[in-house]
Motif scaffolding. Structure first.
Motif, PDB file in Angstrom:
ATOM      1  N   THR A 154       0.828  -1.205   0.000  1.00  0.00           N
ATOM      2  CA  THR A 154       0.000   0.000   0.000  1.00  0.00           C
ATOM      3  C   THR A 154       0.860   1.251   0.000  1.00  0.00           C
ATOM      4  O   THR A 154       0.554   2.227  -0.699  1.00  0.00           O
ATOM      5  CB  THR A 154      -0.951  -0.018   1.206  1.00  0.00           C
ATOM      6  N   ASP A 155       1.959   1.234   0.754  1.00  0.00           N
ATOM      7  CA  ASP A 155       2.890   2.368   0.737  1.00  0.00           C
ATOM      8  C   ASP A 155       3.459   2.574  -0.669  1.00  0.00           C
ATOM      9  O   ASP A 155       3.575   3.713  -1.148  1.00  0.00           O
ATOM     10  CB  ASP A 155       4.036   2.144   1.726  1.00  0.00           C
ATOM     11  N   ILE A 156       3.808   1.484  -1.329  1.00  0.00           N
ATOM     12  CA  ILE A 156       4.331   1.557  -2.697  1.00  0.00           C
ATOM     13  C   ILE A 156       3.290   2.171  -3.626  1.00  0.00           C
ATOM     14  O   ILE A 156       3.608   3.022  -4.466  1.00  0.00           O
ATOM     15  CB  ILE A 156       4.770   0.156  -3.177  1.00  0.00           C
ATOM     16  N   LEU A 157       2.041   1.773  -3.456  1.00  0.00           N
ATOM     17  CA  LEU A 157       0.962   2.312  -4.286  1.00  0.00           C
ATOM     18  C   LEU A 157       0.844   3.825  -4.108  1.00  0.00           C
ATOM     19  O   LEU A 157       0.637   4.551  -5.091  1.00  0.00           O
ATOM     20  CB  LEU A 157      -0.364   1.621  -3.964  1.00  0.00           C
ATOM     21  N   HIS A 158       0.970   4.303  -2.871  1.00  0.00           N
ATOM     22  CA  HIS A 158       0.892   5.749  -2.636  1.00  0.00           C
ATOM     23  C   HIS A 158       1.903   6.499  -3.504  1.00  0.00           C
ATOM     24  O   HIS A 158       1.557   7.481  -4.175  1.00  0.00           O
ATOM     25  CB  HIS A 158       1.163   6.072  -1.153  1.00  0.00           C
ATOM     26  N   PHE A 159       3.148   6.060  -3.480  1.00  0.00           N
ATOM     27  CA  PHE A 159       4.178   6.760  -4.243  1.00  0.00           C
ATOM     28  C   PHE A 159       4.003   6.564  -5.746  1.00  0.00           C
ATOM     29  O   PHE A 159       4.248   7.476  -6.540  1.00  0.00           O
ATOM     30  CB  PHE A 159       5.577   6.348  -3.773  1.00  0.00           C
ATOM     31  N   PHE A 160       3.557   5.376  -6.154  1.00  0.00           N
ATOM     32  CA  PHE A 160       3.308   5.124  -7.570  1.00  0.00           C
ATOM     33  C   PHE A 160       2.222   6.067  -8.095  1.00  0.00           C
ATOM     34  O   PHE A 160       2.381   6.686  -9.159  1.00  0.00           O
ATOM     35  CB  PHE A 160       2.899   3.662  -7.803  1.00  0.00           C
ATOM     36  N   VAL A 161       1.144   6.196  -7.351  1.00  0.00           N
ATOM     37  CA  VAL A 161       0.049   7.072  -7.786  1.00  0.00           C
ATOM     38  C   VAL A 161       0.515   8.529  -7.818  1.00  0.00           C
ATOM     39  O   VAL A 161       0.156   9.274  -8.727  1.00  0.00           O
ATOM     40  CB  VAL A 161      -1.208   6.875  -6.908  1.00  0.00           C
ATOM     41  N   SER A 162       1.334   8.927  -6.851  1.00  0.00           N
ATOM     42  CA  SER A 162       1.887  10.287  -6.881  1.00  0.00           C
ATOM     43  C   SER A 162       2.672  10.519  -8.171  1.00  0.00           C
ATOM     44  O   SER A 162       2.541  11.574  -8.807  1.00  0.00           O
ATOM     45  CB  SER A 162       2.801  10.532  -5.680  1.00  0.00           C
ATOM     46  N   MET A 163       3.491   9.546  -8.562  1.00  0.00           N
ATOM     47  CA  MET A 163       4.259   9.687  -9.797  1.00  0.00           C
ATOM     48  C   MET A 163       3.340   9.768 -11.008  1.00  0.00           C
ATOM     49  O   MET A 163       3.592  10.540 -11.945  1.00  0.00           O
ATOM     50  CB  MET A 163       5.255   8.542  -9.940  1.00  0.00           C
ATOM     51  N   CYS A 164       2.287   8.958 -11.009  1.00  0.00           N
ATOM     52  CA  CYS A 164       1.318   9.015 -12.116  1.00  0.00           C
ATOM     53  C   CYS A 164       0.710  10.407 -12.213  1.00  0.00           C
ATOM     54  O   CYS A 164       0.669  11.007 -13.290  1.00  0.00           O
ATOM     55  CB  CYS A 164       0.213   7.981 -11.907  1.00  0.00           C
ATOM     56  N   LEU A 165       0.247  10.928 -11.079  1.00  0.00           N
ATOM     57  CA  LEU A 165      -0.384  12.245 -11.066  1.00  0.00           C
ATOM     58  C   LEU A 165       0.577  13.325 -11.542  1.00  0.00           C
ATOM     59  O   LEU A 165       0.203  14.188 -12.339  1.00  0.00           O
ATOM     60  CB  LEU A 165      -0.888  12.567  -9.656  1.00  0.00           C
ATOM     61  N   ARG A 166       1.805  13.270 -11.077  1.00  0.00           N
ATOM     62  CA  ARG A 166       2.793  14.279 -11.474  1.00  0.00           C
ATOM     63  C   ARG A 166       3.104  14.193 -12.969  1.00  0.00           C
ATOM     64  O   ARG A 166       3.538  15.168 -13.580  1.00  0.00           O
ATOM     65  CB  ARG A 166       4.089  14.102 -10.687  1.00  0.00           C
ATOM     66  N   SER A 167       2.903  13.015 -13.556  1.00  0.00           N
ATOM     67  CA  SER A 167       3.213  12.795 -14.974  1.00  0.00           C
ATOM     68  C   SER A 167       2.000  12.968 -15.878  1.00  0.00           C
ATOM     69  O   SER A 167       2.073  12.679 -17.076  1.00  0.00           O
ATOM     70  CB  SER A 167       3.794  11.390 -15.154  1.00  0.00           C
ATOM     71  N   GLY A 168       0.890  13.402 -15.305  1.00  0.00           N
ATOM     72  CA  GLY A 168      -0.302  13.650 -16.109  1.00  0.00           C
ATOM     73  C   GLY A 168      -1.161  12.422 -16.366  1.00  0.00           C
ATOM     74  O   GLY A 168      -2.012  12.446 -17.248  1.00  0.00           O
ATOM     75  N   LEU A 169      -0.917  11.365 -15.617  1.00  0.00           N
ATOM     76  CA  LEU A 169      -1.745  10.163 -15.749  1.00  0.00           C
ATOM     77  C   LEU A 169      -2.824  10.186 -14.677  1.00  0.00           C
ATOM     78  O   LEU A 169      -2.520  10.155 -13.486  1.00  0.00           O
ATOM     79  CB  LEU A 169      -0.907   8.897 -15.535  1.00  0.00           C
ATOM     80  N   ASP A 170      -4.080  10.252 -15.103  1.00  0.00           N
ATOM     81  CA  ASP A 170      -5.168  10.080 -14.145  1.00  0.00           C
ATOM     82  C   ASP A 170      -5.594   8.616 -14.188  1.00  0.00           C
ATOM     83  O   ASP A 170      -5.005   7.798 -14.914  1.00  0.00           O
ATOM     84  CB  ASP A 170      -6.327  11.034 -14.437  1.00  0.00           C
ATOM     85  N   ALA A 171      -6.591   8.260 -13.389  1.00  0.00           N
ATOM     86  CA  ALA A 171      -7.009   6.857 -13.305  1.00  0.00           C
ATOM     87  C   ALA A 171      -7.444   6.323 -14.665  1.00  0.00           C
ATOM     88  O   ALA A 171      -7.096   5.206 -15.045  1.00  0.00           O
ATOM     89  CB  ALA A 171      -8.139   6.710 -12.274  1.00  0.00           C
ATOM     90  N   GLU A 172      -8.197   7.124 -15.410  1.00  0.00           N
ATOM     91  CA  GLU A 172      -8.693   6.684 -16.711  1.00  0.00           C
ATOM     92  C   GLU A 172      -7.556   6.459 -17.707  1.00  0.00           C
ATOM     93  O   GLU A 172      -7.501   5.439 -18.396  1.00  0.00           O
ATOM     94  CB  GLU A 172      -9.678   7.715 -17.266  1.00  0.00           C
ATOM     95  N   LYS A 173      -6.617   7.399 -17.760  1.00  0.00           N
ATOM     96  CA  LYS A 173      -5.499   7.265 -18.703  1.00  0.00           C
ATOM     97  C   LYS A 173      -4.585   6.109 -18.299  1.00  0.00           C
ATOM     98  O   LYS A 173      -4.114   5.361 -19.155  1.00  0.00           O
ATOM     99  CB  LYS A 173      -4.707   8.563 -18.784  1.00  0.00           C
ATOM    100  N   LEU A 174      -4.338   5.946 -16.992  1.00  0.00           N
ATOM    101  CA  LEU A 174      -3.530   4.817 -16.535  1.00  0.00           C
ATOM    102  C   LEU A 174      -4.192   3.501 -16.930  1.00  0.00           C
ATOM    103  O   LEU A 174      -3.535   2.578 -17.401  1.00  0.00           O
ATOM    104  CB  LEU A 174      -3.311   4.868 -15.020  1.00  0.00           C
ATOM    105  N   HIS A 175      -5.507   3.420 -16.758  1.00  0.00           N
ATOM    106  CA  HIS A 175      -6.244   2.216 -17.124  1.00  0.00           C
ATOM    107  C   HIS A 175      -6.073   1.922 -18.615  1.00  0.00           C
ATOM    108  O   HIS A 175      -5.785   0.785 -19.011  1.00  0.00           O
ATOM    109  CB  HIS A 175      -7.722   2.376 -16.754  1.00  0.00           C
ATOM    110  N   ALA A 176      -6.220   2.952 -19.458  1.00  0.00           N
ATOM    111  CA  ALA A 176      -6.070   2.771 -20.907  1.00  0.00           C
ATOM    112  C   ALA A 176      -4.641   2.347 -21.257  1.00  0.00           C
ATOM    113  O   ALA A 176      -4.442   1.436 -22.083  1.00  0.00           O
ATOM    114  CB  ALA A 176      -6.439   4.064 -21.640  1.00  0.00           C
TER     115      ALA A 176
END
Length: 126
Positions: free
Chosen positions: A71-93
């Motif tokens: 879960t800690d890893i997920l927190h940082f992974f999602v932060s990196m996604c957000l900073r890179s312009g990936l939202d949940a929908e784009k990450l899913h695609a």
């Protein structure tokens, strides 16, 4: 809101709050470096839960601790996604496209070289 969107929204809220409360204002590159280092630290903490040290006596696995580190890893992974312009929908695609490519590579349907299963090579199930 689906579960992945909720995770992204909550992480975005946490990141913005931390930045504001702590007066953090790093460049994209610095943020990514910090998030990568934090993720690596969490991966090491996860590894330490998994009896990889052959020079020590094994101990029972603590599934709750393992799940906490993931879960800690997920927190940082999602932060990196957000900073890179990936939202949940784009990450899913992006995930769906990459997953298809990974299956295609394993099934010899990709133009990417190096995934062919030659004679004598053991076939493994996905």
């Amino acid at each position: 809101m689906d579960k992945l969107e909720q995770i992204f929204a909550l992480q975005n809220k946490l990141d913005r709050e931390l930045e504001q409360r702590r007066g953090l204002d790093f460049s994209y590159e610095t943020w990514m470096q910090k998030d990568i280092l934090a993720t690596m630290d969490e991966l090491c903490e996860l590894l330490n839960e998994l009896n990889y040290k052959w020079w020590k006596n094994e101990r029972p696995l603590d599934r709750d601790a393992i799940q906490g580190e993931l879960t800690d890893i997920l927190h940082f992974f999602v932060s990196m996604c957000l900073r890179s312009g990936l939202d949940a929908e784009k990450l899913h695609a992006c995930y769906l496209a990459k997953n298809k490519e990974n299956f295609d590579r394993q099934n010899g349907l990709s133009s990417k070289e190096g995934y062919e299963i030659g004679e004598g090579a053991p076939e493994t199930a996905l």
